[in-house]
Each structure stands twice: as structure tokens, then as C-alpha cells.
Design a protein around this motif. Structure first.
Motif, short mmCIF file in Angstrom:
data_model
loop_
_atom_site.label_atom_id
_atom_site.label_comp_id
_atom_site.label_asym_id
_atom_site.label_seq_id
_atom_site.Cartn_x
_atom_site.Cartn_y
_atom_site.Cartn_z
N PRO A 1 -1.20 -5.43 -10.34
CA PRO A 1 -0.92 -4.08 -9.87
C PRO A 1 -1.08 -3.05 -10.98
O PRO A 1 -0.81 -3.32 -12.15
N ALA A 2 -1.51 -1.85 -10.59
CA ALA A 2 -1.56 -0.76 -11.54
C ALA A 2 -0.14 -0.27 -11.81
O ALA A 2 0.81 -0.67 -11.16
N THR A 3 0.01 0.62 -12.75
CA THR A 3 1.35 0.99 -13.20
C THR A 3 1.60 2.49 -13.11
O THR A 3 2.18 3.10 -14.00
N ALA A 4 1.13 3.13 -12.05
CA ALA A 4 1.43 4.53 -11.84
C ALA A 4 2.91 4.70 -11.58
O ALA A 4 3.58 3.75 -11.17
N PRO A 5 3.47 5.90 -11.78
CA PRO A 5 4.90 6.10 -11.54
C PRO A 5 5.29 5.72 -10.12
O PRO A 5 4.53 5.96 -9.17
N ALA A 6 6.49 5.15 -9.96
CA ALA A 6 6.92 4.65 -8.66
C ALA A 6 7.01 5.76 -7.64
O ALA A 6 6.79 5.54 -6.46
N ALA A 7 7.33 6.96 -8.05
CA ALA A 7 7.51 8.06 -7.10
C ALA A 7 6.20 8.56 -6.54
O ALA A 7 6.18 9.40 -5.65
N ALA A 8 5.06 8.06 -7.05
CA ALA A 8 3.76 8.57 -6.64
C ALA A 8 3.21 7.81 -5.44
O ALA A 8 2.01 7.62 -5.32
N GLY A 9 4.09 7.34 -4.55
CA GLY A 9 3.66 6.55 -3.42
C GLY A 9 2.72 7.31 -2.51
O GLY A 9 2.82 8.52 -2.34
N ARG A 10 1.77 6.57 -1.91
CA ARG A 10 0.81 7.18 -1.00
C ARG A 10 1.04 6.63 0.40
O ARG A 10 1.28 5.44 0.58
N PHE A 11 0.95 7.48 1.37
CA PHE A 11 1.18 7.12 2.76
C PHE A 11 0.02 7.64 3.59
O PHE A 11 -0.69 8.55 3.16
N PRO A 12 -0.15 7.06 4.80
CA PRO A 12 0.68 6.04 5.45
C PRO A 12 0.47 4.65 4.86
O PRO A 12 -0.55 4.37 4.23
N VAL A 13 1.46 3.79 5.08
CA VAL A 13 1.35 2.38 4.74
C VAL A 13 1.73 1.56 5.98
O VAL A 13 2.51 2.01 6.83
N THR A 14 1.18 0.38 6.07
CA THR A 14 1.47 -0.51 7.20
C THR A 14 2.00 -1.84 6.67
O THR A 14 1.44 -2.40 5.73
N VAL A 15 3.06 -2.31 7.27
CA VAL A 15 3.68 -3.57 6.88
C VAL A 15 3.62 -4.52 8.07
O VAL A 15 4.11 -4.20 9.16
N GLU A 16 3.01 -5.67 7.87
CA GLU A 16 2.96 -6.70 8.89
C GLU A 16 4.22 -7.55 8.82
O GLU A 16 4.70 -7.87 7.73
N HIS A 17 4.75 -7.93 9.98
CA HIS A 17 5.94 -8.79 10.03
C HIS A 17 5.92 -9.60 11.31
O HIS A 17 4.99 -9.48 12.12
N ALA A 18 6.92 -10.43 11.50
CA ALA A 18 6.91 -11.38 12.62
C ALA A 18 6.91 -10.71 13.98
O ALA A 18 6.44 -11.30 14.96
N LEU A 19 7.45 -9.50 14.07
CA LEU A 19 7.58 -8.85 15.37
C LEU A 19 6.55 -7.76 15.60
O LEU A 19 6.61 -7.07 16.62
N GLY A 20 5.63 -7.60 14.68
CA GLY A 20 4.61 -6.59 14.89
C GLY A 20 4.04 -6.05 13.60
O GLY A 20 4.09 -6.68 12.54
N SER A 21 3.52 -4.85 13.70
CA SER A 21 2.91 -4.14 12.58
C SER A 21 3.50 -2.74 12.56
O SER A 21 3.42 -2.02 13.55
N THR A 22 4.11 -2.37 11.44
CA THR A 22 4.82 -1.10 11.37
C THR A 22 4.15 -0.17 10.38
O THR A 22 3.94 -0.54 9.22
N THR A 23 3.83 1.03 10.84
CA THR A 23 3.23 2.04 9.98
C THR A 23 4.26 3.10 9.63
O THR A 23 4.93 3.65 10.51
#
Length: 338
Positions: free
Chosen positions: A37-59
């Protein structure tokens, strides 16, 4: 008394379904690749993001500001990521007088975070959650059902467990939540730092290396044993201990994180040392005419957890592992040296 769902909280092997970014990735300048992983500051998050899990896919469309936690441990990860949830589950086991856990000190803020009902009830407080107007619900280490998830998803984007209910490792908790809040690199650093801490403690305690163990929940009448995949067991593996042969045999035929064993068959769980807690004190456990037939018990090779807060901490998170190990490792070493 059988162990409650809370007291038998579990985790699984590292088998998250996968975390994928949509649009931007996270707090990294580039997605993690062969170079790590790169090491940009944690607060510099980019959205949208999608997380896959057992009950679906959440954006998650934008950086969440009002996060509700369900189940166990999500709040610990948020605090470790320097975030504050608006609601967390009430603690019923091992809590201090103010309802918090010891490792929450300096993190929990009653002015900004309220309690939801304890997850042991099995009820999800949908109305209370909706009234909080969350923009993210974290149920990464929980037992929510598909129906629960559908109702929660109507309130806010909801991230469930990676595979099975109550079956999430502390590593997967951290990485899934880190992705959902746009702080993947920070979460990955927390995981790697914690794993390094575990490795250092293992190296500093050679008496633990290769010793077999069984991890028991014992009462006067009943006996359960935790199996590989449970966070308690996996934590001891990381410290160098190995499963007793009887535990390995049970794991082959048991699909859950623990197995009930007839008390009179306790010798099937013979090991170099015994780790446990339950409806007995250490003195009662040692004096029990059945449990005392185990050679480890007769020799005093027992790490017995009388502290409810320590028992609670063994359902591990990146926040509580250092607190837990400071107290657990000396008990294990003393048992290994008995």
C-alpha cells in the motif's frame, strides 16, 4: 449455565470475500499492489468505495460522519483509526461501572456516542438506529440476518461479516472497516504493527513455543472447547502454542467455533496446558473431581481467566490486543512453566 453468544464470540480464518474500490480507492495514493500500500495521509480517503461481504455489496458514497456499530469490536477499530461512532452496543460482560471496557479509556466519549442494546438479545434496534440518522452501519463482526441487513440497508449503507455470522478475524475487522471509512492504509498499518507485536511477544516467551493447549469454557455440569478459527485460539497460535490432538480431531467434524464435550470425556482434550474460564473459579476448577483428572490440571499448568474484562478482550481487536496480551501472556507463561 451454557456460555452466551457474547461469551462465545468467534472469528474465522482469513477468508474475507474481498474488498474492492469503486471510483476512488481509499486513503492511499494508489491501490495496494505488488509493492504494497501507498502511504498517503489517512484523512485523504477517496470515495465512493465498495465493500463486498456475505450479505451483499455495500457502496459508501462519501466519507461517513455518523457511524453506528453493531455486534462486537467495530467501535474499537474506529477509535484506533481516530474516528468516533455515534452509537455502540452496550457491554454486558466485563464492563466497568460506567459501562465501558478498560481499553476504551481515552477513546469513548459519552457526549458523542450512545449505547445500543446488548447484542446478546439478538434484536436489532432499528428505530433507535434510524433516529441517529447514520451514514454508515458497521456489523462486520455480528450475527445480523439477511432480513436484518435488508432493513438496515434502507437506513444507511451497511457492511456485514465477510463469510459467516460471528466469524470474522480481528485482521478482517480492521481491513474491512478501514476500507469502508476510507482509511485502508492506516488500517493495514494497524494490522501489521499488531502482528509484529504478537511476533515479538512470541519470541520473548520461548516456553510457549510448541506447547499444546485446550481452551475450555467449564462449569460444574458442562464443558465446551474453542476450536481453531476462534479469536481466542488463533491468538494463542500466534504466540507459538499449538492445538491439542483432541482439539484438532474435533475441529475436523465441527463446523462452528466451539464444540460441546461431555464432561466425563474431558481427557479427550489432554494437553500440555489448559486455558479457560466459565462458571467456576480456578480453585473450583482444580478441585473438580473430573477436571482434575487432566494431567495439566493436576500439574497446575492452567491459565485460568477470572477477570471478566480479560475474557471479553480475548474476542480480539486491534485496539484491545496490547491490553489483552499484557495480562494474558504472563498467565500462559506461568502455566507453561508449571
Amino acid at each position: 449455565m451454557r456460555p452466551s453468544r457474547r461469551s462465545l464470540l468467534l472469528a474465522a480464518p482469513l477468508t474475507a470475500l474481498g474488498l474492492t474500490a469503486c471510483g476512488g480507492d481509499d486513503d492511499t495514493a494508489d491501490t495496494a499492489g505488488a509493492e504494497g500500500p501507498a502511504t498517503a495521509p489517512a484523512a485523504a480517503g477517496r470515495f465512493p468505495v465498495t465493500v463486498e461481504h456475505a450479505l451483499g455489496s455495500t457502496t459508501v458514497e462519501a466519507e461517513p460522519q455518523r457511524i453506528v456499530c453493531l455486534g462486537w469490536g467495530s467501535q474499537d477499530v474506529l477509535w484506533a483509526l481516530d474516528l468516533q461512532p455515534v452509537a455502540v452496543p452496550e457491554v454486558a460482560y466485563g464492563a466497568l461501572e460506567d459501562g465501558t471496557l478498560p481499553w476504551w479509556e481515552g477513546h469513548f466519549d459519552a457526549a458523542t456516542t450512545q449505547f445500543l442494546p446488548n447484542p446478546d438479545s439478538g434484536e436489532v434496534p432499528f428505530e433507535q438506529i434510524a433516529a441517529l440518522a447514520p451514514d454508515l452501519v458497521l456489523a462486520v463482526y455480528s450475527g445480523i440476518t439477511e432480513t436484518d441487513y435488508a432493513s438496515l440497508a434502507k437506513i444507511a449503507p451497511t457492511v456485514a461479516y465477510p463469510d459467516q455470522p460471528w466469524l470474522t478475524t480481528w485482521q478482517d475487522q480492521a481491513t474491512m472497516i478501514g476500507r469502508a471509512v476510507g482509511r485502508s492504509a492506516q488500517a493495514e498499518r494497524l494490522v501489521s504493527d499488531t502482528e509484529a507485536d504478537l511476533a515479538e511477544r512470541a519470541a520473548a516467551n520461548p516456553d510457549l513455543q510448541g506447547k499444546t493447549f485446550s481452551y475450555l469454557y467449564a462449569t460444574d455440569a458442562n464443558l465446551s472447547v474453542y476450536l481453531p478459527g476462534d479469536p481466542r485460539v488463533d491468538m494463542l497460535h500466534a504466540l507459538g502454542l499449538v492445538d491439542a490432538p483432541g482439539v484438532t480431531a474435533l475441529a475436523r467434524s465441527t463446523p462452528t467455533f466451539y464444540a460441546e464435550v461431555a464432561k466425563e470425556r474431558v481427557r479427550d482434550l489432554d494437553s500440555d496446558l489448559v486455558v479457560g474460564y466459565g462458571g467456576q473459579t480456578r480453585e473450583q476448577f482444580v478441585a473438580d473431581p473430573v477436571y482434575s483428572t487432566m494431567p495439566a490440571v493436576a500439574a497446575g499448568a492452567i491459565a485460568w481467566l477470572d477477570d471478566e474484562s480479560l475474557v471479553s478482550a480475548t474476542s480480539a481487536t486491534v485496539l484491545n490486543i496490547p491490553w489483552q496480551l499484557d495480562r494474558l501472556v504472563p498467565l500462559l507463561t506461568a502455566a507453561a512453566q508449571a
